[in-house]
Write an enzyme that holds these catalytic residues in place. Structure first.
Site: not given
Ligand SMILES: NC(=O)c1ccc[n+]([C@@H]2O[C@H](COP(=O)([O-])OP(=O)(O)OC[C@H]3O[C@@H](n4cnc5c(N)ncnc54)[C@H](O)[C@@H]3O)[C@@H](O)[C@H]2O)c1
Length: 247
Positions: A153, A157
């Site tokens: 990850y 990133k």
């Molecule tokens: N929530 C956090 O604390 C956090 C912190 C830093 C970064 N992020 C980043 O923010 C983004 C969203 O995170 P989140 O917490 O909402 O995650 P989440 O898992 O709740 O949602 C991610 C969505 O992406 C979809 N997805 C995953 N792989 C996919 C693919 N290959 N093709 C199409 N769709 C796909 C999933 O089905 C899901 O609906 C991600 O990139 C994550 O790494 C999240």
């Protein structure tokens, strides 16, 4: 209404941060493409936006597959005539010590986060270049600075930061801005259902200069700013939405 007449694609927008980002664009007048692996949830988010008077389509797609990434962009242009904004938000994680990490698990995380951002940017940029206009916002993570148990990850990133800087230099001459947002820990429904949620939340409060956990609206605010013409002289940058926590 900063995005009246604009067309935005938000990947991974069936839930979590992507859903709130997509709803925020729609709330400010943009037509939005909701795309995700999850067909049912994806169509539901698009339906909700339409029911509240917005414009949206749902596209079921895996961003790590070239044919699917191309489909997202082509269906957007087919439905709304163009693409102004791409938010590469889709991502996944699978944490473990490196000695336990299979090649498959490494690839899965790199493919969803990094390859998907590359592919969607590639196909979207073709349309943006033609119009000499575009905004690409890539969702990185504070984890790009390196977290134990997150070799895949953190690498993905950090790769997104490199991709952002390269594309900013390459596409600037077409007036396409490319930036990244690096969120810290953000409270999504998935996190709220985690068995150790209360403990995680309290620890986050203690370790963060701004003493609260992030909410999806914090990230959406940064993404919408970078997608707006207020940010037209900002490119290749990484905006940390982490309450001041960097390490
Ligand atoms: N929530 C956090 O604390 C956090 C912190 C830093 C970064 N992020 C980043 O923010 C983004 C969203 O995170 P989140 O917490 O909402 O995650 P989440 O898992 O709740 O949602 C991610 C969505 O992406 C979809 N997805 C995953 N792989 C996919 C693919 N290959 N093709 C199409 N769709 C796909 C999933 O089905 C899901 O609906 C991600 O990139 C994550 O790494 C999240």
């Amino acid at each position: 209404m900063r995005f009246t007449d604009k067309v935005a694609v938000v990947t991974g927008s069936a839930r979590g941060l992507g859903k709130v980002i997509a709803q925020s664009f729609a709330g400010e007048g943009a037509a939005v493409t909701i795309c995700d692996l999850d067909e049912k949830a994806c169509k539901e988010v698009a339906r909700e936006i339409k029911n509240s008077g917005g414009r949206a389509i749902g596209v079921t797609a895996d961003v790590s597959k070239p044919e699917d990434a191309e489909k997202i962009i082509e269906q957007t242009v087919g439905a709304f005539g163009r693409i102004d904004i791409l938010v590469n938000n889709a991502g996944t994680l699978k944490d473990m010590p490196i000695q336990d990490m299979s090649e498959e698990i490494w690839d899965k995380v790199i493919d969803a986060c990094l390859k998907g951002s590359f592919l969607c940017s590639k196909y979207a940029s073709v349309h943006m270049i033609r119009r000499n206009y575009g905004k690409i916002v890539n969702i990185s993570s504070r984890a790009y600075l390196g977290n134990p148990g997150q070799a895949n990850y953190s690498a993905a990133k950090a790769g997104i930061v490199g991709l952002t800087r390269a594309l900013a230099k390459e596409l600037g001459k077409y007036y396409i801005n490319v930036n990244a947002v690096a969120p810290g820990l953000i409270e999504t429904d998935a996190l709220k259902s985690h068995p150790k949620y209360e403990m995680i939340k309290e620890r986050q409060k203690k370790d963060t200069p701004i003493r609260r956990i992030g909410i999806p609206e914090d990230v959406a605010g940064a993404v919408l700013f970078l997608s707006s013409d207020d940010a037209s002289y900002i490119t290749g940058d990484v905006l940390h939405v982490s309450g001041g926590r960097f390490g």
